[in-house]
Each structure stands twice: as structure tokens, then as C-alpha cells.
Design a protein around this motif. Sequence first.
Motif, PDB file in Angstrom:
ATOM      1  N   GLN A   1     -11.221 -23.719  24.352  1.00  0.00           N
ATOM      2  CA  GLN A   1      -9.954 -23.118  24.710  1.00  0.00           C
ATOM      3  C   GLN A   1     -10.208 -21.805  25.466  1.00  0.00           C
ATOM      4  OE1 GLN A   1     -11.383 -23.235  21.852  1.00  0.00           O
ATOM      5  NE2 GLN A   1     -10.816 -21.576  20.458  1.00  0.00           N
ATOM      6  N   GLN A   3     -10.277 -18.087  26.242  1.00  0.00           N
ATOM      7  CA  GLN A   3     -10.349 -16.861  25.444  1.00  0.00           C
ATOM      8  C   GLN A   3     -10.753 -15.688  26.320  1.00  0.00           C
ATOM      9  OE1 GLN A   3     -13.013 -17.816  22.071  1.00  0.00           O
ATOM     10  NE2 GLN A   3     -11.208 -17.612  20.753  1.00  0.00           N
ATOM     11  N   VAL A   5     -11.907 -11.652  25.402  1.00  0.00           N
ATOM     12  CA  VAL A   5     -12.215 -10.750  24.300  1.00  0.00           C
ATOM     13  C   VAL A   5     -12.640  -9.398  24.859  1.00  0.00           C
ATOM     14  CG1 VAL A   5     -13.615 -10.359  22.261  1.00  0.00           C
ATOM     15  CG2 VAL A   5     -12.925 -12.694  22.850  1.00  0.00           C
ATOM     16  N   THR A  24     -14.988 -13.578  28.947  1.00  0.00           N
ATOM     17  CA  THR A  24     -14.102 -14.737  29.039  1.00  0.00           C
ATOM     18  C   THR A  24     -14.841 -16.030  28.710  1.00  0.00           C
ATOM     19  OG1 THR A  24     -14.515 -15.193  31.373  1.00  0.00           O
ATOM     20  CG2 THR A  24     -12.861 -13.517  30.859  1.00  0.00           C
ATOM     21  N   TYR A 113      -3.049 -15.809  30.041  1.00  0.00           N
ATOM     22  CA  TYR A 113      -3.834 -15.653  28.826  1.00  0.00           C
ATOM     23  C   TYR A 113      -4.243 -14.184  28.681  1.00  0.00           C
ATOM     24  CZ  TYR A 113      -4.166 -20.694  28.301  1.00  0.00           C
ATOM     25  OH  TYR A 113      -3.868 -22.026  28.120  1.00  0.00           O
ATOM     26  N   GLY A 115      -6.198 -11.075  26.089  1.00  0.00           N
ATOM     27  CA  GLY A 115      -7.079 -10.757  24.986  1.00  0.00           C
ATOM     28  C   GLY A 115      -6.317 -10.082  23.859  1.00  0.00           C
ATOM     29  N   GLN A 116      -7.033  -9.743  22.805  1.00  0.00           N
ATOM     30  CA  GLN A 116      -6.395  -9.154  21.627  1.00  0.00           C
ATOM     31  C   GLN A 116      -6.258  -7.638  21.746  1.00  0.00           C
ATOM     32  OE1 GLN A 116      -9.580  -9.775  21.835  1.00  0.00           O
ATOM     33  NE2 GLN A 116     -10.495  -7.865  21.053  1.00  0.00           N
TER      34      GLN A 116
END
Length: 124
Positions: A1, A3, A5, A24, A113, A115-116
Amino acid sequence: QVQLVESGGGLVQPGGSLRLSCVTSGFTLDYHAIGWFRQAPGKEREGVSCISSTGGKTYYADSVKGRFTTSRDNAKNTVYLQMNSLKPEDTAIYYCARDQGASCSNVVREYDYWGQGTQVTVSS
């Protein structure tokens, strides 16, 4: 998936520097522009910078122009944000986000998309 970060945030004194990384996975980074955004407490999210898929074009908010530099290493699936001459008003959570296309968009909904986030605090 897919991502993204972020890392590299922290506490730094005014005038100091930090380098944020956005690692990524789950997609081909070569095909996508990547944007950096930030959100401070009680404030709306704002765009900080963006880099096109090849790195040939970069964009910066006026508030960070001349102090921040974004770059990318597609072979390492990583995008960077070098932040110099940091000010207290740079304090925020910083996010990287994938643009759906290769060119930087100035419309937030084009970033699909996220990141956190990583916290950056500039304080003496």
C-alpha cells in the motif's frame, strides 16, 4: 500500500536547522510531485513547498522562501526538506503528501496520500 513516513522533526533553537525526510513506498516516486505542508495549533494547514517528479521545479511559500529547500532522491524513494534559519513561527506539524501527478498542484485535493506528520518546535 502507499505510504509516506516523515522523520527528522524535533526541538531546535531559533536560527537553527533541521532536515526532514519523507520516505515513500508502495508506488513509483518518479511519477509524482511531492508537497510539504504544515499545521500549527489553532491554524489552518498551509502549503510550505513542492517539488516536481524529476526535481526540476520547486515551489515555496513566501514565508519560507530563501530559508527552506526541498530536494529528492528517487533512487532512495525519499524527499527532503532542509530548513535553515528557523523561527518560532515555523513551529508546526509538518506533513509530506503525494501529488496525483508529476507537476506540483496548488489545489490540496490533488494530494491523495499523506504521511502522519513530524513535529517541529522552534524555541529557546
